[in-house]
Scaffold this active site. Structure first.
Site, PDB file in Angstrom:
ATOM      1  N   ASP A 125      26.285  67.472  61.448  1.00  0.00           N
ATOM      2  CA  ASP A 125      27.538  66.787  61.761  1.00  0.00           C
ATOM      3  C   ASP A 125      27.185  65.454  62.431  1.00  0.00           C
ATOM      4  O   ASP A 125      26.420  64.682  61.886  1.00  0.00           O
ATOM      5  CB  ASP A 125      28.423  67.694  62.620  1.00  0.00           C
ATOM      6  CG  ASP A 125      29.781  67.097  62.957  1.00  0.00           C
ATOM      7  OD1 ASP A 125      30.682  67.116  62.101  1.00  0.00           O
ATOM      8  OD2 ASP A 125      29.936  66.594  64.089  1.00  0.00           O
ATOM      9  N   TYR A 176      41.772  62.144  61.447  1.00  0.00           N
ATOM     10  CA  TYR A 176      41.318  62.540  62.784  1.00  0.00           C
ATOM     11  C   TYR A 176      40.422  61.498  63.447  1.00  0.00           C
ATOM     12  O   TYR A 176      40.520  61.274  64.654  1.00  0.00           O
ATOM     13  CB  TYR A 176      40.655  63.918  62.744  1.00  0.00           C
ATOM     14  CG  TYR A 176      39.245  63.957  62.205  1.00  0.00           C
ATOM     15  CD1 TYR A 176      38.154  64.166  63.048  1.00  0.00           C
ATOM     16  CD2 TYR A 176      38.979  63.822  60.842  1.00  0.00           C
ATOM     17  CE1 TYR A 176      36.871  64.220  62.564  1.00  0.00           C
ATOM     18  CE2 TYR A 176      37.689  63.876  60.350  1.00  0.00           C
ATOM     19  CZ  TYR A 176      36.648  64.070  61.204  1.00  0.00           C
ATOM     20  OH  TYR A 176      35.365  64.126  60.709  1.00  0.00           O
ATOM     21  N   TYR A 227      33.137  58.817  68.735  1.00  0.00           N
ATOM     22  CA  TYR A 227      34.012  58.298  67.676  1.00  0.00           C
ATOM     23  C   TYR A 227      34.591  56.933  68.046  1.00  0.00           C
ATOM     24  O   TYR A 227      34.857  56.111  67.170  1.00  0.00           O
ATOM     25  CB  TYR A 227      35.159  59.267  67.422  1.00  0.00           C
ATOM     26  CG  TYR A 227      34.738  60.566  66.780  1.00  0.00           C
ATOM     27  CD1 TYR A 227      34.680  60.698  65.391  1.00  0.00           C
ATOM     28  CD2 TYR A 227      34.408  61.679  67.550  1.00  0.00           C
ATOM     29  CE1 TYR A 227      34.306  61.893  64.803  1.00  0.00           C
ATOM     30  CE2 TYR A 227      34.026  62.875  66.967  1.00  0.00           C
ATOM     31  CZ  TYR A 227      33.976  62.974  65.588  1.00  0.00           C
ATOM     32  OH  TYR A 227      33.597  64.155  65.002  1.00  0.00           O
ATOM     33  N   HIS A 268      31.589  73.727  56.764  1.00  0.00           N
ATOM     34  CA  HIS A 268      31.021  72.631  57.552  1.00  0.00           C
ATOM     35  C   HIS A 268      29.969  73.077  58.554  1.00  0.00           C
ATOM     36  O   HIS A 268      29.063  72.308  58.886  1.00  0.00           O
ATOM     37  CB  HIS A 268      32.151  71.914  58.288  1.00  0.00           C
ATOM     38  CG  HIS A 268      31.699  70.728  59.074  1.00  0.00           C
ATOM     39  ND1 HIS A 268      31.143  69.611  58.484  1.00  0.00           N
ATOM     40  CD2 HIS A 268      31.695  70.481  60.423  1.00  0.00           C
ATOM     41  CE1 HIS A 268      30.839  68.724  59.417  1.00  0.00           C
ATOM     42  NE2 HIS A 268      31.146  69.232  60.596  1.00  0.00           N
TER      43      HIS A 268
END
Length: 317
Positions: free
Chosen positions: A101, A149, A233, A296
């Site tokens: 990830d 998101y 992020y 995932h």
């Protein structure tokens, strides 16, 4: 049974928590969002028993490591700098760097920035991609809307408040919804909904995930929360600016890519079609391993298959 040991190491001003097992060539295991060292619990033991020193840190901002309060202290240069400093702090000159990830871009970028330190690189779920021609957040907003998101995570304070409201519920939803046992995940906030509405609650947990696992993740996040993780992020556009010097630079160390065929990353438009062309950018890509039915959470959902592929790759180096 091989024991997993824990300690803190001074890394770039952080007291970085690491879980580790075994001795031998160093393998760093970099977790993703929203995870921590615990997502590598089955790899730590398997790698140790295969003759490697496996080390899984809680990365900057996460769990027992925690981190600074400023958003701008979570750029890709900070994250890869932590990997470089951790290798040195462990007394090694090189490591194999494995990431899942968000940990995968950290691993790929470490191999790109400092190939002299990287014996091999493995990415799980997130494939390597060349730097885009323009900042990514605007591209994602145009393609998926404000509810996507990663775009929604740009809001100050809102995402962490939602995720921290009920930690066990958050992890139960997120870990289930992105797995291969759930319906295809569309990571876009529905009109009038909130961030957690992206992740439906499970009727029952899949076999690879227990209530004990959920309780462990919740406990690991209880003190540090989600601000540090979400700050990763919030640096997407800043990372794009900072990596201009590496625009289209290849990744040269030996490499392996592993992903679940039901991973939402592979479901994004054009991704599966681009996989055969990864060799153009990753010049020594040894293999692409796709796991049928896996979602995932690659190494948690399919630990045996991931361990087999990972150890097989390590033994070729």
């Amino acid at each position: 049974m091989t024991e997993i040991a824990h300690r803190h190491i001074d890394v770039n001003g952080l007291s970085m928590h690491v879980a580790e097992a075994g001795s031998g060539p160093l393998v760093l295991l970099l977790h993703g969002f929203p995870e921590c060292w615990y997502s590598w619990r089955r790899q730590l033991v398997a790698l140790a028993e295969a003759g490697f020193h496996a080390v899984a840190p809680d990365q900057r901002g996460y769990a027992r490591t925690g981190g600074p309060g400023r958003v701008e202290d979570y750029t890709i240069l900070h994250l890869t700098g932590d990997v470089v400093a951790l290798i040195a702090a462990l007394g090694e000159e090189q490591a194999v760097v494995v990431g899942h990830d968000w940990g995968a871009p950290v691993a790929w970028h470490t191999a790109q920035f400092r190939p002299d330190l990287v014996r091999g690189v493995v990415g799980l779920s997130v494939h390597p991609r060349p730097r885009s021609s323009r900042p990514p957040v605007a591209q994602m907003r145009e393609q998926f809307g404000d509810g996507f998101y990663m775009v929604a995570f740009q809001q100050p304070e809102v995402p962490e408040a939602v995720f921290e409201r009920d930690l066990p519920d958050t992890f139960r939803r997120v870990l289930y919804a992105a797995s291969g046992d759930a319906a295809d995940l569309v990571p876009v906030v529905p009109d009038g909904g909130g961030l957690l509405d992206v992740y439906p609650a499970p009727g029952r947990l899949p076999g690879w995930l227990t209530e004990g696992d959920i309780a462990t993740f919740a406990a690991e996040y209880a003190s540090s929360g989600f601000t540090g993780p979400v700050n990763w992020y919030r640096n997407l556009d800043r990372n794009w600016e900072l990596t201009a010097a590496w625009h289209r630079a290849p990744i040269t160390p030996p490499a392996l890519y592993i992903a679940g065929e039901r991973d939402m990353v592979l479901a994004a438009p054009g991704v599966k079609e681009r996989l055969p062309r990864l060799h153009d950018f990753v010049t020594d890509l040894r293999d692409i391993v796709l796991l049928p039915g896996c979602g995932h959470w690659t190494q948690q959902e399919r630990p045996e298959e991931v361990n087999e592929a990972l150890i097989g790759f390590l033994r070729t180096l």
